[in-house]
Design a protein around this motif. Sequence first.
Motif, PDB file in Angstrom:
ATOM      1  N   ASN A 196       0.830  -1.211   0.000  1.00 25.45           N
ATOM      2  CA  ASN A 196       0.000   0.000   0.000  1.00 25.45           C
ATOM      3  C   ASN A 196       0.866   1.263   0.000  1.00 25.45           C
ATOM      4  N   ALA A 197       2.139   1.097  -0.390  1.00 22.37           N
ATOM      5  CA  ALA A 197       3.025   2.247  -0.591  1.00 22.37           C
ATOM      6  C   ALA A 197       3.749   2.045  -1.919  1.00 22.37           C
ATOM      7  N   ASP A 198       4.505   3.044  -2.312  1.00 22.02           N
ATOM      8  CA  ASP A 198       5.261   2.952  -3.567  1.00 22.02           C
ATOM      9  C   ASP A 198       6.572   3.715  -3.333  1.00 22.02           C
ATOM     10  N   CYS A 199       7.384   3.173  -2.436  1.00 19.18           N
ATOM     11  CA  CYS A 199       8.569   3.901  -1.971  1.00 19.18           C
ATOM     12  C   CYS A 199       9.523   4.213  -3.112  1.00 19.18           C
ATOM     13  N   LEU A 200      10.115   5.395  -3.057  1.00 17.26           N
ATOM     14  CA  LEU A 200      11.111   5.758  -4.069  1.00 17.26           C
ATOM     15  C   LEU A 200      12.263   4.758  -4.052  1.00 17.26           C
ATOM     16  N   GLY A 201      12.593   4.237  -2.863  1.00 21.48           N
ATOM     17  CA  GLY A 201      13.728   3.313  -2.759  1.00 21.48           C
ATOM     18  C   GLY A 201      13.319   1.870  -2.550  1.00 21.48           C
ATOM     19  N   CYS A 202      12.143   1.471  -3.014  1.00 20.52           N
ATOM     20  CA  CYS A 202      11.712   0.078  -2.804  1.00 20.52           C
ATOM     21  C   CYS A 202      12.657  -0.856  -3.565  1.00 20.52           C
ATOM     22  N   ILE A 203      13.217  -1.836  -2.852  1.00 21.02           N
ATOM     23  CA  ILE A 203      14.195  -2.718  -3.504  1.00 21.02           C
ATOM     24  C   ILE A 203      13.540  -3.937  -4.146  1.00 21.02           C
ATOM     25  N   SER A 204      12.207  -4.088  -3.978  1.00 21.16           N
ATOM     26  CA  SER A 204      11.561  -5.251  -4.593  1.00 21.16           C
ATOM     27  C   SER A 204      10.716  -4.875  -5.806  1.00 21.16           C
ATOM     28  N   LEU A 205      10.339  -3.602  -5.932  1.00 20.85           N
ATOM     29  CA  LEU A 205       9.529  -3.200  -7.085  1.00 20.85           C
ATOM     30  C   LEU A 205       9.718  -1.714  -7.336  1.00 20.85           C
ATOM     31  N   GLN A 206      10.183  -1.370  -8.517  1.00 19.73           N
ATOM     32  CA  GLN A 206      10.295   0.034  -8.931  1.00 19.73           C
ATOM     33  C   GLN A 206       9.199   0.270  -9.950  1.00 19.73           C
ATOM     34  N   SER A 207       8.162   0.996  -9.522  1.00 17.80           N
ATOM     35  CA  SER A 207       6.980   1.110 -10.366  1.00 17.80           C
ATOM     36  C   SER A 207       7.196   2.055 -11.545  1.00 17.80           C
ATOM     37  N   ASP A 208       8.132   3.007 -11.426  1.00 21.13           N
ATOM     38  CA  ASP A 208       8.193   4.042 -12.463  1.00 21.13           C
ATOM     39  C   ASP A 208       9.593   4.429 -12.923  1.00 21.13           C
ATOM     40  N   THR A 209      10.651   3.813 -12.382  1.00 19.52           N
ATOM     41  CA  THR A 209      11.988   4.322 -12.715  1.00 19.52           C
ATOM     42  C   THR A 209      12.739   3.479 -13.741  1.00 19.52           C
ATOM     43  N   GLY A 210      12.422   2.191 -13.788  1.00 19.12           N
ATOM     44  CA  GLY A 210      13.206   1.313 -14.651  1.00 19.12           C
ATOM     45  C   GLY A 210      14.514   0.892 -14.021  1.00 19.12           C
ATOM     46  N   ALA A 211      14.793   1.327 -12.772  1.00 21.60           N
ATOM     47  CA  ALA A 211      16.036   0.909 -12.101  1.00 21.60           C
ATOM     48  C   ALA A 211      15.933  -0.568 -11.728  1.00 21.60           C
ATOM     49  N   PRO A 212      17.026  -1.323 -11.919  1.00 19.77           N
ATOM     50  CA  PRO A 212      16.973  -2.742 -11.561  1.00 19.77           C
ATOM     51  C   PRO A 212      16.804  -2.908 -10.048  1.00 19.77           C
ATOM     52  N   THR A 213      15.960  -3.857  -9.643  1.00 17.47           N
ATOM     53  CA  THR A 213      15.753  -4.101  -8.208  1.00 17.47           C
ATOM     54  C   THR A 213      16.602  -5.296  -7.780  1.00 17.47           C
ATOM     55  N   ASN A 376      19.218   2.558   0.246  1.00 14.84           N
ATOM     56  CA  ASN A 376      19.769   2.163  -1.056  1.00 14.84           C
ATOM     57  C   ASN A 376      19.013   2.872  -2.172  1.00 14.84           C
ATOM     58  N   CYS A 377      19.678   3.786  -2.847  1.00 11.66           N
ATOM     59  CA  CYS A 377      18.973   4.561  -3.878  1.00 11.66           C
ATOM     60  C   CYS A 377      20.000   5.387  -4.662  1.00 11.66           C
ATOM     61  N   ASP A 378      19.644   5.754  -5.873  1.00  9.83           N
ATOM     62  CA  ASP A 378      20.465   6.685  -6.645  1.00  9.83           C
ATOM     63  C   ASP A 378      20.413   8.048  -5.930  1.00  9.83           C
ATOM     64  N   PRO A 379      21.554   8.553  -5.421  1.00 13.49           N
ATOM     65  CA  PRO A 379      21.504   9.742  -4.557  1.00 13.49           C
ATOM     66  C   PRO A 379      20.911  10.983  -5.229  1.00 13.49           C
ATOM     67  N   LEU A 380      21.383  11.341  -6.404  1.00 14.76           N
ATOM     68  CA  LEU A 380      20.892  12.584  -7.022  1.00 14.76           C
ATOM     69  C   LEU A 380      19.442  12.456  -7.464  1.00 14.76           C
ATOM     70  N   TRP A 381      19.083  11.271  -7.910  1.00  9.11           N
ATOM     71  CA  TRP A 381      17.696  11.022  -8.324  1.00  9.11           C
ATOM     72  C   TRP A 381      16.758  11.229  -7.131  1.00  9.11           C
ATOM     73  N   LEU A 382      17.158  10.721  -5.962  1.00  8.46           N
ATOM     74  CA  LEU A 382      16.310  10.880  -4.770  1.00  8.46           C
ATOM     75  C   LEU A 382      16.241  12.345  -4.345  1.00  8.46           C
TER      76      LEU A 382
END
Length: 439
Positions: A196-213, A376-382
């Motif tokens: 029920n969240a969509d965290c910017l740094g979710c390591i199991s699912l990136q809904s909108d970034t295309g970053a590998p999890t 764990n996240c891309d620093p500048l992106w966050l």
Amino acid sequence: MTAAAGGSAPLRLCYAAPDGALRVAHDPWRALGRSGHRLVEDGPWVPLPREATVARLPGRPALGRRGAEVEALPLGQGTAVAAVLPVGYLRLLLPAHGPAAAAGPPLPLYGYAALAERDGELVTAALRTDPFAWWRPARYRSGDLAKLVARAQAQLPGNRVVGQLRTCALEHRCYTAQNTFRRRYEAALPASAACNADCLGCISLQSDTGAPTPQPRIPRAPSARELIDVASYHLDGGGQIVSFGQGCEGEPLLRTAVLEPVVRAVRRGFPQATIHVNTNGSRPDDLARLARAGLNSARISVFSFTPALFTAYYRPRGYTIEDVVASARRLREHGCQVAINLLTFPGVTDAPQEADRLVATCAAVGVDQVQLRTLNCDPLWLLDRLPPLAPGPGLAALVGRLRRELPQVQLGNFTRPVEAPPAPTAEAAGRGRAALPPV
Ligand code: SF4
């Protein structure tokens, strides 16, 4: 820029040459780190831990100081690098690099830390925060893991929890998944495919970034029977903690109706066990239900106690930071061990408004432990996605403040087993495979 802290030898800038080799820039280049939007030199900088890895940051120019000026190392010469720290260390500074030269997905979700060279050795800005022996990397090197996985698969054929943990243990080298097969310490019970969240740094699912999890989410939620069988397998074999809410799943509270009988059955079969949940704390009533069923430990993820930052990071659906704080309170009322999983980010977590709210909330709720995690996240992106913040004194100073102002709160990185009441006799405990009661 703040002044260099301690140590007479200069911090020299490291970068990755086009052939991938790690190089040190010639004088007069000096290394920097990043705290939020600021470039800084203050550490403390410590020798790079043995188990750390060095990552290249493709397309990102390394930033350093030449005399009084901050400059970017030409991309033709090389790109920025970062340290990725082992568990038990807190990152104090982000790597100093500029934005990617070309558009593309953000960096994969790792905890990038500043890296430099000093006096012939690699150093990083970090603090050792938890030496808990359970999680020393040396304990995960034995070569029998595949055999142990096969043993669990033979004993619990077709179990979807085992199937998920097999991938996590063998392919993603997850320690908690490995523990489940080694039947020791803390085991993983991934229970939910949804969140029920969509965290910017979710390591199991990136809904909108295309970053590998790094830990893809369990595809289908397991049944109560499957969860009970894996919990029993672990605890019967000598394990001490079973934990819902892993990096490879969604939010376990979305499955309270299933977890409640699981907790009740495991508690009945293993009265001494620590039954734990890692959660976003969105549903205080659900946590109270689980606590009444026998849950005795919880860790609540917190990026910020400030509503604007909380919402920007979690993108929550149907809950607020007030619910998260209420969850911690309800758990304490039910006598559960409560930890805050503080997702730290240099320049954000130590900002004055953030630190003040953290200290005040932990004191008011009476949390037992603050786990200091590196986000764990891309620093500048966050940083681009967060509201601006006043500069803080740094994460090392924040840790000092927590020690001073919350002396009753344990600081660390890992969940401890709950001290169990005296063991009943084996007969009374009914130790063994837990029965599934009617739901
Ligand atoms: S609460 Fe957990 S599972 Fe849900 S989006 Fe955030 S990190 Fe991912």
